[in-house]
Design an enzyme around this catalytic site. Structure first.
Site, PDB file in Angstrom:
ATOM      1  N   ASP A  39      -7.546  11.227   4.587  1.00 12.44           N
ATOM      2  CA  ASP A  39      -8.215  11.285   3.271  1.00 12.44           C
ATOM      3  C   ASP A  39      -9.544  12.018   3.349  1.00 12.44           C
ATOM      4  O   ASP A  39      -9.857  12.851   2.502  1.00 12.44           O
ATOM      5  CB  ASP A  39      -8.523   9.858   2.777  1.00 12.44           C
ATOM      6  CG  ASP A  39      -7.339   9.248   2.043  1.00 12.44           C
ATOM      7  OD1 ASP A  39      -6.429  10.000   1.665  1.00 12.44           O
ATOM      8  OD2 ASP A  39      -7.335   8.014   1.873  1.00 12.44           O
ATOM      9  N   LYS A  80      -4.564   0.263   2.445  1.00 11.35           N
ATOM     10  CA  LYS A  80      -5.041   1.102   3.559  1.00 11.35           C
ATOM     11  C   LYS A  80      -5.749   0.306   4.646  1.00 11.35           C
ATOM     12  O   LYS A  80      -5.699   0.676   5.816  1.00 11.35           O
ATOM     13  CB  LYS A  80      -5.986   2.191   3.027  1.00 11.35           C
ATOM     14  CG  LYS A  80      -5.245   3.237   2.238  1.00 11.35           C
ATOM     15  CD  LYS A  80      -6.175   4.299   1.708  1.00 11.35           C
ATOM     16  CE  LYS A  80      -5.401   5.231   0.793  1.00 11.35           C
ATOM     17  NZ  LYS A  80      -6.216   6.258   0.190  1.00 11.35           N
TER      18      LYS A  80
HETATM   19  P1  NAP Z   1      -8.575   0.457  -2.581  1.00  5.71           P
HETATM   20  O1  NAP Z   1      -8.708   0.437  -1.106  1.00  5.71           O
HETATM   21  O2  NAP Z   1      -7.761  -0.615  -3.223  1.00  5.71           O
HETATM   22  O3  NAP Z   1     -10.033   0.415  -3.239  1.00  5.71           O
HETATM   23  C1  NAP Z   1     -10.202   0.349  -4.609  1.00  5.71           C
HETATM   24  C2  NAP Z   1     -11.671   0.483  -4.963  1.00  5.71           C
HETATM   25  O4  NAP Z   1     -11.742   0.625  -6.371  1.00  5.71           O
HETATM   26  C3  NAP Z   1     -12.514  -0.726  -4.595  1.00  5.71           C
HETATM   27  O5  NAP Z   1     -13.820  -0.298  -4.296  1.00  5.71           O
HETATM   28  C4  NAP Z   1     -12.499  -1.542  -5.894  1.00  5.71           C
HETATM   29  O6  NAP Z   1     -13.642  -2.349  -6.059  1.00  5.71           O
HETATM   30  C5  NAP Z   1     -12.548  -0.442  -6.907  1.00  5.71           C
HETATM   31  N1  NAP Z   1     -11.957  -0.797  -8.196  1.00  5.71           N
HETATM   32  C6  NAP Z   1     -10.652  -1.022  -8.447  1.00  5.71           C
HETATM   33  N2  NAP Z   1     -10.491  -1.307  -9.753  1.00  5.71           N
HETATM   34  C7  NAP Z   1     -11.723  -1.280 -10.324  1.00  5.71           C
HETATM   35  C8  NAP Z   1     -12.214  -1.501 -11.632  1.00  5.71           C
HETATM   36  N3  NAP Z   1     -11.394  -1.808 -12.636  1.00  5.71           N
HETATM   37  N4  NAP Z   1     -13.530  -1.374 -11.867  1.00  5.71           N
HETATM   38  C9  NAP Z   1     -14.372  -1.058 -10.862  1.00  5.71           C
HETATM   39  N5  NAP Z   1     -13.987  -0.847  -9.601  1.00  5.71           N
HETATM   40  C10 NAP Z   1     -12.667  -0.958  -9.328  1.00  5.71           C
HETATM   41  O7  NAP Z   1      -7.945   1.844  -3.108  1.00  5.71           O
HETATM   42  P2  NAP Z   1      -8.069   3.302  -2.456  1.00  5.71           P
HETATM   43  O8  NAP Z   1      -6.900   3.519  -1.585  1.00  5.71           O
HETATM   44  O9  NAP Z   1      -9.425   3.486  -1.937  1.00  5.71           O
HETATM   45  O10 NAP Z   1      -7.816   4.226  -3.747  1.00  5.71           O
HETATM   46  C11 NAP Z   1      -8.770   4.278  -4.809  1.00  5.71           C
HETATM   47  C12 NAP Z   1      -8.436   5.418  -5.768  1.00  5.71           C
HETATM   48  O11 NAP Z   1      -8.469   6.672  -5.098  1.00  5.71           O
HETATM   49  C13 NAP Z   1      -7.030   5.331  -6.380  1.00  5.71           C
HETATM   50  O12 NAP Z   1      -7.112   5.744  -7.716  1.00  5.71           O
HETATM   51  C14 NAP Z   1      -6.231   6.330  -5.596  1.00  5.71           C
HETATM   52  O13 NAP Z   1      -5.136   6.857  -6.327  1.00  5.71           O
HETATM   53  C15 NAP Z   1      -7.270   7.393  -5.320  1.00  5.71           C
HETATM   54  N6  NAP Z   1      -6.940   8.178  -4.123  1.00  5.71           N
HETATM   55  C16 NAP Z   1      -6.692   9.499  -4.273  1.00  5.71           C
HETATM   56  C17 NAP Z   1      -6.395  10.266  -3.169  1.00  5.71           C
HETATM   57  C18 NAP Z   1      -6.139  11.724  -3.336  1.00  5.71           C
HETATM   58  O14 NAP Z   1      -5.584  12.348  -2.430  1.00  5.71           O
HETATM   59  N7  NAP Z   1      -6.582  12.297  -4.437  1.00  5.71           N
HETATM   60  C19 NAP Z   1      -6.332   9.702  -1.906  1.00  5.71           C
HETATM   61  C20 NAP Z   1      -6.602   8.354  -1.785  1.00  5.71           C
HETATM   62  C21 NAP Z   1      -6.907   7.592  -2.910  1.00  5.71           C
HETATM   63  P3  NAP Z   1     -13.729  -3.847  -5.433  1.00  5.71           P
HETATM   64  O15 NAP Z   1     -14.198  -3.684  -4.007  1.00  5.71           O
HETATM   65  O16 NAP Z   1     -14.697  -4.528  -6.302  1.00  5.71           O
HETATM   66  O17 NAP Z   1     -12.339  -4.431  -5.513  1.00  5.71           O
END
Ligand code: NAP
Length: 562
Positions: A386, A349
């Site tokens: 979002d 993103k």
């Molecule tokens: P992103 O930009 O890659 O960010 C991921 C975040 O999760 C970062 O803060 C990362 O921490 C943290 N993280 C990842 N793996 C981790 C772990 N094992 N332990 C602790 N922290 C961890 O991803 P995103 O787009 O924000 O999406 C994040 C989640 O939200 C996903 O599961 C996605 O499916 C969900 N989501 C859902 C919707 C919906 O409509 N329901 C919409 C968007 C996203 P670091 O900074 O330390 O790497």
């Protein structure tokens, strides 16, 4: 009339009569009558209905692999029921067979047109016998009425010598080439097609391997310019788009399996997915392509939602999975207006924002886009839906428990965001806009601090979260992938710590009820699921993609099961 999509010069025009006679066998009474008139009426009706149903000529071919001929016959009937147009009979998978008797039976009992393949081990198949017997079986299939046979480019010269110019007229010869290592350059692919044609192909087939999703673009380019019927596939998950979109570019056929995973080559979708999920029959040259960019991406429910809506609203679009490694390279490669709109998920993103020509001011403040639209002038516009989806869902969850009738129920609340990625930024930003006091906790503390500074809040490390409870009645929003399938036993906070929260939200939506939400509910908190957020952000994206109001009830209905 054949309609716009089936011109008399097209390959479908030639195969259609045989498809129709297989698919719509008249009742036996009519069969007995053998009246020319009745046959004409059947033909006319069938052509009419086929022209109405289909917006393309591309066939769905079910690859059939079995140990015995009986099993193969059973699978042929299954393939017809599932909606295949043609079956590929993989002779090389049979434990044993009689090249005359069994091939004759397979042709006679097949309810669909046939393609016989007898693939040797040196081209990825199972046959390791001598070439003479292999060629003999293929020649028998041709003589007994097979609609197609497949011969490998590497063996084509030998096979032509073996046939000695006696090719039965009805059977079309597919000359094929498989590359299990990579997808060569466009120039090399062009040369390959020329060699396949020169080897006497009625239909050209090549399959390559996708190392990157941009490899597929070269294959589309070859397909769309091909002067001969062509089957061009890119194997592997990164090549999936080549299998789904081939009708848009005029491919002769695509392969669709009877069951998930029962593939003859990596990356084949099921017939059911092609027909029901992707509305394959409705894809035409002018169909707009949308998709979800991510890595991983296969968990996303976006294709279900948008394709369902496109179908019900009769919108000429298709929504595909796009497993992308390099986002700028992806947008540079798929820059035409055919590729109209994109949803964006983990981990792209933030980098996707940098690829946009123009970014909505809110998305700019958040620093992440989850929705990109190709404008008619070719410019890429990015925005963030979002935060709208998540904040609306959380506000709805709090309704009833707050007394603030004028403003948002979030105003004044202590709002803890776990995560500082795309979703974390947008939810922190949205909560701040609604007057909440935001705290950000993240695995990488520096990112928590950066985001906290942006929204004027406090930063925490993940380890501090369990003991952080300056007050009760707080709101918790997990925006990390902790707890997402397959690691469903993970949770970012202990159950005990959840007693201080009034409402807990989890952005993860596979599964719908995560461990975090289950434990929050057990501790007496209200819960809001990632599905609620997903549906909310999708309304907004759909309207931006299509310019039409989102079919909200349909979206809710589709997501009910998730
Ligand atoms: P992103 O930009 O890659 O960010 C991921 C975040 O999760 C970062 O803060 C990362 O921490 C943290 N993280 C990842 N793996 C981790 C772990 N094992 N332990 C602790 N922290 C961890 O991803 P995103 O787009 O924000 O999406 C994040 C989640 O939200 C996903 O599961 C996605 O499916 C969900 N989501 C859902 C919707 C919906 O409509 N329901 C919409 C968007 C996203 P670091 O900074 O330390 O790497």
């Amino acid at each position: 009339m054949l309609g716009n999509f089936l011109s008399p010069h097209s390959h479908a025009f030639h195969i259609l009569p045989s498809l129709i006679s297989y698919a719509l066998k008249p009742p036996s009474v009519l069969e007995e009558a053998h009246s020319e008139h009745i046959e004409f009426v059947w033909f006319y009706l069938a052509v009419e209905s086929a022209a109405k149903m289909r917006r393309n000529e591309t066939l769905i071919c079910a690859p059939l692999m079995a140990d015995t001929v009986d099993q193969l016959v059973e699978l042929m009937h299954k393939a017809k029921i599932k909606g295949a147009d043609i079956v590929e009979i993989r002779l090389d998978h049979l434990k044993s067979f009689d090249p005359h008797f069994d091939v004759e039976r397979l042709i006679k009992e097949c309810p669909l047109p046939t393609l016989f393949t007898y693939r040797p081990t040196w081209e990825g198949g199972q046959y390791d016998g001598d070439e003479k017997s292999r060629f003999g079986a293929l020649r028998t299939a041709m003589e007994l009425g097979a609609d197609h046979i497949d011969i490998e480019l590497k063996a084509a010269d030998e096979f032509n010598k073996f046939m000695n110019g006696n090719k039965p007229g009805k059977c079309k010869v597919i000359v094929s080439s498989h590359n299990y290592d990579c997808t060569p350059s466009a120039e090399e692919l062009g040369n390959l097609v020329a060699r396949i044609q020169a080897a006497g192909a009625d239909i050209v087939k090549f399959a390559t391997t996708a190392l990157d999703i941009t490899d597929v673009a070269r294959v589309f380019q070859i397909t769309v310019h091909s002067q001969v019927p062509i089957i061009a596939m890119v194997m592997g998950e990164r090549g999936l788009m080549s299998r789904v979109l081939c009708p848009k570019f005029g491919g002769y056929l695509t392969f669709g399996t009877l069951e998930p995973g029962k593939v003859s080559a990596p990356g084949q979708p099921t017939i059911e997915d092609l027909v029901s999920l992707y509305n394959f029959r409705s894809i035409g040259p002018d169909t707009k392509v949308f998709g979800i960019i991510g890595k991983p991406v296969a968990h996303s429910k976006s294709p279900l939602l948008y394709n369902g809506a496109f179908k019900s609203e009769n919108f000429n679009g298709v929504f595909v999975y796009l497993l992308v490694d390099n986002v700028p390279k992806f947008f540079e490669t798929y820059s035409t207006s055919d590729f109209t709109g994109f949803s964006c998920t983990i981990p792209h993103k933030e980098v996707a924002l940098t690829c946009c020509d123009e970014v909505d001011p809110v998305a700019k403040s958040i620093g992440a886009v989850n929705c990109l639209i190709k404008r008619p002038d070719g410019k890429l516009f990015g925005c963030n839906t979002d935060y709208i989806g998540a904040i609306n869902a959380i506000e709805n969850g709090l309704q009833g428990s707050h007394n603030n009738t004028d403003g948002s129920p979030l105003a004044g609340k202590l709002f803890i965001v776990i995560g500082a990625g795309g979703a974390g930024k947008s939810i922190a930003y949205g909560a701040k806009e609604k007057g909440a006091r935001v705290v950000v906790a993240n695995r990488t503390y520096d990112r928590a601090r950066e985001l906290a500074e942006l929204v004027g809040g406090q930063a925490l490390s993940l380890a501090e979260l369990d003991s952080f409870h300056p007050e009760s009645g707080m709101i918790l929003a997990n925006t990390t992938s902790i707890g997402m399938q397959p690691k469903v036993d993970e949770t970012p906070v202990t159950k005990e710590a959840l007693r201080y929260y009034d409402l807990v939200f989890d952005a993860v939506y596979t599964p719908k009820i995560t461990r975090l939400l289950r434990e929050a509910e057990e501790m007496g908190a209200k819960i809001v699921t990632g599905v609620d957020m997903f549906v909310g952000q999708a309304y907004e994206q759909y309207e931006r993609f299509t310019g039409l109001p989102a079919p909200k009830e349909l979206f809710k209905e589709i997501m009910k099961n998730y």
